[in-house]
Design a protein around this motif. Structure first.
Motif, PDB file in Angstrom:
ATOM      1  N   TRP A 351       0.826  -1.207   0.000  1.00  0.00           N
ATOM      2  CA  TRP A 351       0.000   0.000   0.000  1.00  0.00           C
ATOM      3  C   TRP A 351       0.862   1.260   0.000  1.00  0.00           C
ATOM      4  CZ3 TRP A 351      -4.818   0.606  -1.333  1.00  0.00           C
ATOM      5  CH2 TRP A 351      -5.676  -0.506  -1.293  1.00  0.00           C
ATOM      6  N   GLN A 352       2.030   1.180   0.614  1.00  0.00           N
ATOM      7  CA  GLN A 352       2.957   2.313   0.531  1.00  0.00           C
ATOM      8  C   GLN A 352       3.355   2.547  -0.923  1.00  0.00           C
ATOM      9  OE1 GLN A 352       7.495   3.487   1.927  1.00  0.00           O
ATOM     10  NE2 GLN A 352       6.335   2.105   3.236  1.00  0.00           N
ATOM     11  N   SER A 353       3.631   1.474  -1.653  1.00  0.00           N
ATOM     12  CA  SER A 353       4.020   1.586  -3.066  1.00  0.00           C
ATOM     13  C   SER A 353       2.877   2.143  -3.906  1.00  0.00           C
ATOM     14  CB  SER A 353       4.453   0.218  -3.611  1.00  0.00           C
ATOM     15  OG  SER A 353       5.594  -0.253  -2.928  1.00  0.00           O
ATOM     16  N   ARG A 354       1.661   1.651  -3.653  1.00  0.00           N
ATOM     17  CA  ARG A 354       0.504   2.126  -4.419  1.00  0.00           C
ATOM     18  C   ARG A 354       0.248   3.612  -4.166  1.00  0.00           C
ATOM     19  NH1 ARG A 354      -4.644  -1.786  -3.998  1.00  0.00           N
ATOM     20  NH2 ARG A 354      -5.403  -0.113  -5.386  1.00  0.00           N
ATOM     21  N   ALA A 355       0.381   4.028  -2.905  1.00  0.00           N
ATOM     22  CA  ALA A 355       0.183   5.443  -2.574  1.00  0.00           C
ATOM     23  C   ALA A 355       1.253   6.312  -3.232  1.00  0.00           C
ATOM     24  CB  ALA A 355       0.202   5.634  -1.066  1.00  0.00           C
ATOM     25  N   ARG A 356       2.505   5.829  -3.231  1.00  0.00           N
ATOM     26  CA  ARG A 356       3.596   6.609  -3.834  1.00  0.00           C
ATOM     27  C   ARG A 356       3.396   6.732  -5.340  1.00  0.00           C
ATOM     28  NH1 ARG A 356       7.276   4.080  -1.758  1.00  0.00           N
ATOM     29  NH2 ARG A 356       7.729   5.487  -0.030  1.00  0.00           N
ATOM     30  N   GLU A 357       2.968   5.648  -5.991  1.00  0.00           N
ATOM     31  CA  GLU A 357       2.700   5.698  -7.426  1.00  0.00           C
ATOM     32  C   GLU A 357       1.642   6.745  -7.750  1.00  0.00           C
ATOM     33  OE1 GLU A 357       1.602   1.761  -8.572  1.00  0.00           O
ATOM     34  OE2 GLU A 357       3.604   0.904  -8.165  1.00  0.00           O
ATOM     35  N   GLU A 358       0.587   6.796  -6.936  1.00  0.00           N
ATOM     36  CA  GLU A 358      -0.473   7.784  -7.169  1.00  0.00           C
ATOM     37  C   GLU A 358       0.061   9.198  -6.986  1.00  0.00           C
ATOM     38  OE1 GLU A 358      -5.069   8.253  -5.850  1.00  0.00           O
ATOM     39  OE2 GLU A 358      -3.635   8.300  -4.188  1.00  0.00           O
ATOM     40  N   VAL A 359       0.839   9.399  -5.944  1.00  0.00           N
ATOM     41  CA  VAL A 359       1.386  10.733  -5.649  1.00  0.00           C
ATOM     42  C   VAL A 359       2.316  11.188  -6.770  1.00  0.00           C
ATOM     43  CG1 VAL A 359       3.035  11.917  -4.150  1.00  0.00           C
ATOM     44  CG2 VAL A 359       1.127  10.654  -3.141  1.00  0.00           C
ATOM     45  N   LEU A 360       3.207  10.309  -7.223  1.00  0.00           N
ATOM     46  CA  LEU A 360       4.164  10.686  -8.269  1.00  0.00           C
ATOM     47  C   LEU A 360       3.459  10.905  -9.603  1.00  0.00           C
ATOM     48  CD1 LEU A 360       7.173   8.342  -7.387  1.00  0.00           C
ATOM     49  CD2 LEU A 360       6.918  10.790  -6.897  1.00  0.00           C
ATOM     50  N   GLU A 361       2.421  10.127  -9.861  1.00  0.00           N
ATOM     51  CA  GLU A 361       1.652  10.327 -11.086  1.00  0.00           C
ATOM     52  C   GLU A 361       0.942  11.683 -11.072  1.00  0.00           C
ATOM     53  OE1 GLU A 361      -2.146   8.336 -13.489  1.00  0.00           O
ATOM     54  OE2 GLU A 361      -1.132   7.202 -11.907  1.00  0.00           O
ATOM     55  N   LYS A 362       0.465  12.088  -9.907  1.00  0.00           N
ATOM     56  CA  LYS A 362      -0.294  13.341  -9.798  1.00  0.00           C
ATOM     57  C   LYS A 362       0.627  14.561  -9.743  1.00  0.00           C
ATOM     58  CE  LYS A 362      -4.146  13.716  -9.198  1.00  0.00           C
ATOM     59  NZ  LYS A 362      -5.264  14.011 -10.148  1.00  0.00           N
ATOM     60  N   PHE A 363       1.713  14.457  -8.954  1.00  0.00           N
ATOM     61  CA  PHE A 363       2.545  15.640  -8.710  1.00  0.00           C
ATOM     62  C   PHE A 363       3.993  15.503  -9.171  1.00  0.00           C
ATOM     63  CE2 PHE A 363      -0.565  15.545  -5.106  1.00  0.00           C
ATOM     64  CZ  PHE A 363      -1.291  16.673  -5.472  1.00  0.00           C
ATOM     65  N   GLY A 364       4.451  14.265  -9.430  1.00  0.00           N
ATOM     66  CA  GLY A 364       5.884  14.076  -9.659  1.00  0.00           C
ATOM     67  C   GLY A 364       6.636  14.470  -8.402  1.00  0.00           C
ATOM     68  N   LYS A 365       7.688  15.267  -8.568  1.00  0.00           N
ATOM     69  CA  LYS A 365       8.427  15.783  -7.416  1.00  0.00           C
ATOM     70  C   LYS A 365       8.051  17.241  -7.125  1.00  0.00           C
ATOM     71  CE  LYS A 365      11.351  12.410  -6.226  1.00  0.00           C
ATOM     72  NZ  LYS A 365      11.633  11.940  -4.851  1.00  0.00           N
ATOM     73  N   ASN A 366       6.995  17.703  -7.774  1.00  0.00           N
ATOM     74  CA  ASN A 366       6.567  19.092  -7.605  1.00  0.00           C
ATOM     75  C   ASN A 366       5.779  19.291  -6.319  1.00  0.00           C
ATOM     76  OD1 ASN A 366       7.655  19.792 -10.148  1.00  0.00           O
ATOM     77  ND2 ASN A 366       5.793  19.028 -11.167  1.00  0.00           N
ATOM     78  N   GLN A 367       5.635  20.551  -5.942  1.00  0.00           N
ATOM     79  CA  GLN A 367       4.891  20.882  -4.725  1.00  0.00           C
ATOM     80  C   GLN A 367       3.413  20.547  -4.906  1.00  0.00           C
ATOM     81  OE1 GLN A 367       5.653  24.792  -3.100  1.00  0.00           O
ATOM     82  NE2 GLN A 367       3.582  24.960  -2.261  1.00  0.00           N
ATOM     83  N   PRO A 368       2.828  19.774  -3.983  1.00  0.00           N
ATOM     84  CA  PRO A 368       1.397  19.445  -4.093  1.00  0.00           C
ATOM     85  C   PRO A 368       0.528  20.690  -3.953  1.00  0.00           C
ATOM     86  CG  PRO A 368       2.528  17.989  -2.540  1.00  0.00           C
ATOM     87  CD  PRO A 368       3.465  19.117  -2.835  1.00  0.00           C
ATOM     88  N   ASP A 369      -0.564  20.728  -4.719  1.00  0.00           N
ATOM     89  CA  ASP A 369      -1.498  21.846  -4.614  1.00  0.00           C
ATOM     90  C   ASP A 369      -2.830  21.359  -4.061  1.00  0.00           C
ATOM     91  OD1 ASP A 369      -3.442  21.227  -7.008  1.00  0.00           O
ATOM     92  OD2 ASP A 369      -1.422  21.025  -7.829  1.00  0.00           O
ATOM     93  N   PHE A 370      -3.650  22.299  -3.645  1.00  0.00           N
ATOM     94  CA  PHE A 370      -4.909  21.994  -2.962  1.00  0.00           C
ATOM     95  C   PHE A 370      -5.829  21.141  -3.829  1.00  0.00           C
ATOM     96  CE2 PHE A 370      -9.288  23.110  -1.681  1.00  0.00           C
ATOM     97  CZ  PHE A 370      -9.242  22.783  -0.345  1.00  0.00           C
ATOM     98  N   GLU A 371      -5.989  21.517  -5.100  1.00  0.00           N
ATOM     99  CA  GLU A 371      -6.901  20.780  -5.983  1.00  0.00           C
ATOM    100  C   GLU A 371      -6.417  19.350  -6.187  1.00  0.00           C
ATOM    101  OE1 GLU A 371      -5.850  23.843  -6.527  1.00  0.00           O
ATOM    102  OE2 GLU A 371      -7.742  24.945  -6.330  1.00  0.00           O
TER     103      GLU A 371
END
Length: 519
Positions: A351-371
């Motif tokens: 689940w850690q891997s799945r969460a990281r994949e989602e995060v990197l797909e959405k933001f990459g290494k960029n700063q996360p935004d509210f939306e």
């Protein structure tokens, strides 16, 4: 002479009358009333231990709690027997239709979802348990008000927690998380990995974030308040598990003197913050649009101007109490959610891997935004499952001040009802035979589908009085978890001891030792 004797006899008679009245009142409060309530509850098929003078079940509760704290557990062990051993014992002994004694007051356990829903909806009949001279030292604030007073405070505070307001707080959250991750990088810089107890770091993170978002300041400025409030919580939890007569709270014991000192210091420090802010606003120097205190003061002023009288607003003293609540609830809830999320993801690497994949797909290494944070499905599922398994508050109670019918029960005035949140969260009849397992997929289609529309998922309470800071906590937790996953992988250290226990919220007794690896 006869006149003097007559006056003396009258005086003695008056003294005996007063003493008799007081003795009768005490006898009624500590024996006759509890026995009458017990008889009424048993007549309706409810069962519990026989009432014991003054102490009720407090000795048993304290003993079982101390025994549970004496040793850690395995992940496969029953968490309920460690964090709520007394209620587990009561249910094992008497079944779901049971009650227990908090001193001379009986409390009925409510485990039926429909009855729970009824209690939350009818919040004007099922009231918050009244505070006292001891609990009021921590905070009074929004959660302690009832009726019109609660409605006024909620109306004034609500705008500070609107989602569009929280959007402006994301940069402050980001800055706090960035500083924490910088400390973590320094620890793992030599070998690319390192062991760390993340619990104190997460406490400081959420304290710092709250200082910035609530008061536009830094953790260093508010550290004294956080430390004092944390100590106050520990004193209160110690007292809550031990029996003491009401008069004890007024005695000049070492603990009582310390608690009064803490309350005075915290109120004085927050008052200074508020007065400085009001002065800055008056002089046109304060940018108060994006922190909770500024939004609260602005909303309060609008309410007063709208109705043309200060009685429609809240006083500086009441603002202080609400700010004390921010310091306790706002910091504690998010830090415990984050620590248990990291522990669970360290144990469940898939689940850690799945969460990281989602995060990197959405933001990459960029700063996360509210939306973007609002569209993290897997991260949201993980946070909800963590809140189910490790709810910040493990039970809620309400008091009944007039004879009240609820479900099939007719409860007499003076009775408490207890909603054991953590027992509902682990109920196999509700969640299935795997209720104790970490399975975020339960929430793949949202909370409503996971619970089948029942009032059984209660990490923030329920009904109109649901925690006002729910969105605040979730936004901060999503941002922190996202940034951690972007920068580190982690696993449980061999020195980790699984020992959840309650100190106001459900915390790790021996910390949360993880092995961090820089990505």
């Amino acid at each position: 002479m006869k006149m003097e004797i007559t006056c003396t006899l009258i005086s003695v008679s008056c003294v005996f009358s007063v003493l008799f009245f007081l003795a009768s009142k005490i006898l009624y409060s500590v024996w006759l009333k509890p026995k009458c309530l017990e008889k009424c509850l048993r007549a309706q098929g409810l069962n519990g231990n026989p009432y014991r003078l003054l102490v009720g079940d407090m000795k048993d509760l304290g003993k079982l709690h101390n025994e549970a704290l004496s040793k850690p557990i395995n992940f496969s062990d029953d968490i309920l027997s460690r964090v709520s051993p007394f209620l587990v014992e009561i249910i094992k002994k008497y079944g779901n239709n049971s009650f227990f004694w908090l001193g001379p007051t009986p409390s009925v356990l409510i485990l039926d979802p429909e009855t729970v829903k009824e209690i939350f909806i009818n919040y004007n009949r099922f009231l918050k348990r009244p505070g006292n001279a001891v609990t009021d030292l921590l905070q009074k604030g929004l959660i302690s008000y009832e009726g019109e007073e609660w409605e006024k405070h909620r109306r004034i505070i609500n705008p500070a927690f609107y989602k569009e307001k929280l959007k402006h707080m994301v940069p402050a959250f980001h800055l706090s998380v960035k500083e924490m991750l910088g400390e973590w990088e320094a620890i793992v810089s030599h070998e690319g990995k390192g062991e760390l107890d993340v619990w104190p770091h997460l406490q400081r993170l959420t304290s710092d974030a709250l200082s910035r978002t609530a008061f536009g300041s830094s953790y260093e400025e508010g550290r004294k308040i956080f430390e004092l409030q944390r100590e106050q919580v520990e004193h209160l939890m110690t007292l809550s598990r031990s029996f003491f007569l009401p008069i004890f709270r007024f005695l000049p014991t070492k603990r009582n003197r310390r608690m009064k000192y803490i309350a005075k210091e915290v109120s004085h420090s927050i008052k200074e913050i508020i007065e400085n802010r009001l002065k800055a606003i008056k002089e046109g120097e304060a940018n108060s649009k994006h922190d909770l205190l500024g939004l609260l003061l602005e909303s309060n002023q609008k309410e007063i101007q709208m109705h043309g009288h200060r009685k429609f607003g809240i006083t500086t003293k009441e603002v202080i109490e609400d700010c004390k609540l921010f310091y306790v609830a706002g910091q504690e809830t998010t830090s415990v959610l984050l620590v248990w999320t990291l522990v669970l993801l360290a144990r469940h690497q898939e689940w850690q891997s799945r969460a990281r994949e989602e995060v990197l797909e959405k933001f990459g290494k960029n700063q996360p935004d509210f939306e973007g944070l609002n569209h993290l499905q897997i991260v949201t599922m993980i946070l909800n499952e963590t809140l189910r398994l490790y709810p910040p508050i493990i039970f809620l109670d309400r008091t009944i001040q007039e004879d009240t019918k609820i479900g099939s029960l007719s409860l007499p005035s003076g009775t408490l009802v207890t909603i054991p949140i953590i027992l509902l969260h682990y109920d196999t009849k509700i969640w299935g035979g795997d209720a104790k397992d970490f399975k975020p997929e339960r929430f793949a289609e949202g909370v409503s589908n996971a619970t089948k529309g029942q009032s059984v998922f209660l990490p923030f309470g329920g009904g109109p009085r649901m925690c006002i800071g729910q969105n605040f906590t979730m936004v901060e937790a999503k941002l922190a978890l996202t940034m951690i996953l972007q920068n580190f992988s982690f696993e449980l250290s061999t020195s980790y001891s699984h020992a959840p226990h309650t100190v106001f919220t459900l915390v790790p007794q021996h910390g949360a030792h993880l092995i961090l690896r820089k990505l």
